[in-house]
Design a protein around this motif. Structure first.
Motif, short mmCIF file in Angstrom:
data_model
loop_
_atom_site.label_atom_id
_atom_site.label_comp_id
_atom_site.label_asym_id
_atom_site.label_seq_id
_atom_site.Cartn_x
_atom_site.Cartn_y
_atom_site.Cartn_z
N LEU A 17 0.76 -1.17 -0.03
CA LEU A 17 -0.04 0.03 0.09
C LEU A 17 0.89 1.36 0.07
N PRO A 18 0.73 2.20 -0.90
CA PRO A 18 1.41 3.37 -1.02
C PRO A 18 0.90 4.52 -0.15
N LEU A 19 1.57 4.90 0.94
CA LEU A 19 1.12 5.63 2.12
C LEU A 19 0.47 6.94 1.44
N SER A 20 1.37 7.42 0.30
CA SER A 20 0.97 8.70 -0.37
C SER A 20 -0.39 8.74 -0.86
N HIS A 21 -1.06 7.84 -1.13
CA HIS A 21 -2.38 7.46 -1.67
C HIS A 21 -3.52 7.95 -0.66
N ALA A 22 -2.98 7.95 0.54
CA ALA A 22 -3.79 8.26 1.71
C ALA A 22 -3.89 9.76 1.97
N LEU A 23 -3.13 10.45 1.25
CA LEU A 23 -2.98 11.98 1.58
C LEU A 23 -3.66 12.77 0.69
N HIS A 24 -4.45 12.24 -0.46
CA HIS A 24 -5.14 12.83 -1.56
C HIS A 24 -6.30 12.36 -1.56
N PRO A 25 -7.43 13.10 -1.72
CA PRO A 25 -8.77 12.83 -1.70
C PRO A 25 -9.20 11.72 -3.02
N ALA A 26 -8.44 12.13 -3.91
CA ALA A 26 -8.93 11.16 -5.33
C ALA A 26 -8.47 9.71 -4.99
N THR A 27 -7.28 9.62 -4.43
CA THR A 27 -6.82 8.18 -4.26
C THR A 27 -7.10 7.63 -2.74
N LYS A 28 -7.68 8.54 -1.66
CA LYS A 28 -7.78 7.92 -0.61
C LYS A 28 -8.80 6.82 -0.21
N PRO A 29 -10.05 6.93 -0.84
CA PRO A 29 -11.03 5.76 -0.62
C PRO A 29 -10.56 4.50 -0.94
N ALA A 30 -9.85 4.39 -2.16
CA ALA A 30 -9.62 2.91 -2.43
C ALA A 30 -8.39 2.63 -1.56
N PHE A 31 -7.46 3.47 -1.13
CA PHE A 31 -6.26 3.25 -0.01
C PHE A 31 -7.02 2.58 1.03
N LEU A 32 -8.05 3.19 1.71
CA LEU A 32 -8.78 2.77 2.88
C LEU A 32 -9.42 1.34 2.57
N ALA A 33 -9.90 1.38 1.56
CA ALA A 33 -10.52 -0.09 1.12
C ALA A 33 -9.58 -1.25 1.17
N HIS A 34 -8.49 -0.89 0.38
CA HIS A 34 -7.37 -1.88 0.64
C HIS A 34 -6.76 -2.01 2.02
N LEU A 35 -6.77 -1.13 2.67
CA LEU A 35 -6.13 -1.27 4.20
C LEU A 35 -7.25 -2.11 4.95
N ARG A 36 -8.36 -1.69 4.95
CA ARG A 36 -9.40 -2.66 5.54
C ARG A 36 -9.11 -4.15 5.22
#
Length: 378
Positions: A17-36
Motif C-alpha cells: 500500500l502506498p502511503l502517499s495515496h492516503a494523502l490525496h482525496p482522489a486516491t484515499k477511498p481506494a487506499f482505505l478499502a485496501h487497508l481494511r
C-alpha cells in the motif's frame, strides 16, 4: 487502485500500500478499502511511498551495521540491557527467548526520549526511561540519526493509526485516548548472524519442519504486542515470514523503499478482533548468505491505558466474523481481558518473559511467577 473484494481465504502474499495515496482525496477511498482488507484478512502489509528521506534511511542502515561490526564488546557491555530496569540497551547474541526457544540474534533496544519515573510511579513505569546510547566517541552520528528516525517514524505511526480507524469505520482520532501526550515509541536494531543448517529435505514431516525452524530461529513465532510496528529490512537477505491459516509461512522479502507493517495484539484487542494480529518469525540466514540486519519501530501506547474495545460498526464486525474463518491463532495472546488492569502491566510481564536476565536482576518475584505459570502449562 481498484477497491478489493474481501475474501476469507488464507492469504498467500503480502499486499503493498502506498502511503502517499492516503494523502490525496482522489486516491484515499481506494487506499482505505485496501487497508481494511489487509487488516481483516492478513494483518501484515508493505507500506511504500512513506515520505522518509532516502538519505536518512541510508544513514539508519549504515549506523546499524557500524554498531554491530565496529563497536567492541566492552563498549556494548557498558550499555547492556540488564544494567537498567527499563529493558532498553544492548542484548548479546542468543540472550532473548521467543516461544520457549533461543533467538539467534544480537540487538539494541532504544526509545523516544523519556525521563526517569518518579518514586511513586507504578512498577511498569520503569519501562519509561532514558536510552543507553553508544558513546559518540565511537559512533558520533548514531544518536542524531536514530533520534531523527524515531521522531519521523512516530509521526508516520500516528498517521497510520488514524487511517486504520477510518478504514474500519471510526473517527480518525478514535485511538487518541490510548496515547500519552509525549508518547513513548520504541525501536530495535538487530543483527541475525549466519547459521550452518542444511536445507530442509522435500517431504519432511511436520515435526522435522519444526525442529529445522528452531535451528534457524532468528526470532521465533510470535505476534507483536502493541498497536502497530514498522520494519525496515536493512539488508537483502530474506527471512521474515508471516503465517496464514493453513499454517503456511509466507515470505516477506525485502523490497526497497518499503516498511513492513505488522498489526499488534493491542490493536486486535482494542478493535474487538477486527484488526488481525498475525504470527510471524525470522529465519536466520544460512552459511554464505551474510548476516541479516533489520530496524523495527514499535508504536507505543500509554502504559496507563485500560482495556476497552472500540465501538466498531456492525457491518465491519460482520466482516470480522467472516475473516476469522481464515485466521490462525496458536500464539499466546498478551492482552487477555480481565488479567491485567493496564496495558503497562501486560507489557512489563511480556518483557520479563523475553529477557529473563533482566528479570532475575530487577524483577525476581515476577520472573518466578512467570516460570511457575510456564511449568504448570507444560
Amino acid at each position: 487502485m481498484t477497491p478489493p473484494t474481501p475474501t476469507p481465504t488464507p492469504f498467500t502474499h503480502i499486499p503493498i500500500l502506498p502511503l502517499s495515496h492516503a494523502l490525496h482525496p482522489a486516491t484515499k477511498p481506494a487506499f482505505l478499502a485496501h487497508l481494511r482488507d489487509a487488516l481483516l484478512n492478513v494483518g501484515f502489509l508493505y507500506l511504500s511511498e512513506t515520505g522518509l528521506p532516502d538519505a536518512l534511511v541510508h544513514d539508519v542502515v549504515r549506523e546499524c551495521r557500524r554498531f554491530f561490526e565496529e563497536l567492541g564488546t566492552a563498549e556494548k557491555e557498558r550499555i547492556e540491557m540488564k544494567n537498567e530496569r527499563s529493558f532498553l540497551g544492548w542484548s548479546r547474541l542468543d540472550n532473548e527467548t521467543t516461544a520457549l526457544n533461543t533467538d539467534h540474534r544480537e540487538q539494541l533496544d532504544l526509545s523516544t526520549p523519556q525521563p526517569l519515573p518518579g518514586p511513586t510511579a507504578p512498577l511498569y513505569h520503569n519501562l519509561l526511561a532514558p536510552n543507553q546510547w553508544p558513546s559518540p566517541t565511537h559512533l558520533p552520528a548514531f544518536r542524531p540519526v536514530y533520534e531523527e528516525y524515531m521522531g519521523r517514524m512516530g509521526k508516520i505511526s500516528m498517521l497510520f493509526t488514524s487511517l486504520i480507524a477510518e478504514a474500519i469505520g471510526l473517527a480518525p482520532d478514535a485511538f487518541d485516548k490510548f496515547f500519552d501526550q509525549d508518547q513513548q515509541h520504541k525501536l530495535k536494531i538487530v543483527k541475525y548472524p549466519e547459521v550452518d543448517v542444511p536445507d530442509l529435505p522435500d517431504g519432511a514431516s511436520e515435526i522435522d519442519r519444526k525442529k529445522w525452524a528452531i535451528k534457524r530461529q532468528g526470532v521465533g513465532p510470535h505476534k507483536d504486542s502493541m498497536l502497530t510496528s514498522y520494519l525496515l529490512q536493512a539488508s537483502d537477505q530474506p527471512g521474515l515470514q508471516a503465517q496464514n491459516a493453513r499454517g503456511e509461512w509466507v515470505d516477506c522479502k525485502p523490497i526497497a523503499g518499503t516498511l513492513v507493517v505488522a498489526i499488534g495484539q493491542g490493536m486486535e484487542a482494542l478493535t474487538d478482533g477486527v484488526c488481525a494480529s498475525t504470527t510471524h518469525r525470522v529465519l536466520s540466514p544460512r552459511k554464505g548468505e551474510g548476516a541479516r540486519y533489520s530496524v523495527p519501530f514499535f508504536q507505543g501506547v500509554s502504559y496507563d491505558a485500560q482495556f476497552e474495545a472500540m465501538d466498531v460498526p456492525q457491518d465491519v464486525l460482520n466482516l470480522r466474523d467472516e475473516a476469522r474463518k481464515a485466521r490462525k491463532d496458536d500464539v499466546e495472546f498478551t492482552f487477555v481481558k480481565g488479567r491485567w488492569g493496564h496495558l503497562g502491566e501486560a507489557t512489563l510481564m511480556n518483557r520479563i518473559k523475553s529477557h529473563p536476565d533482566v528479570g532475575e536482576r530487577w524483577y525476581p518475584k515476577l520472573l518466578a511467577q512467570i516460570r511457575a505459570q510456564q511449568a504448570a502449562a507444560s
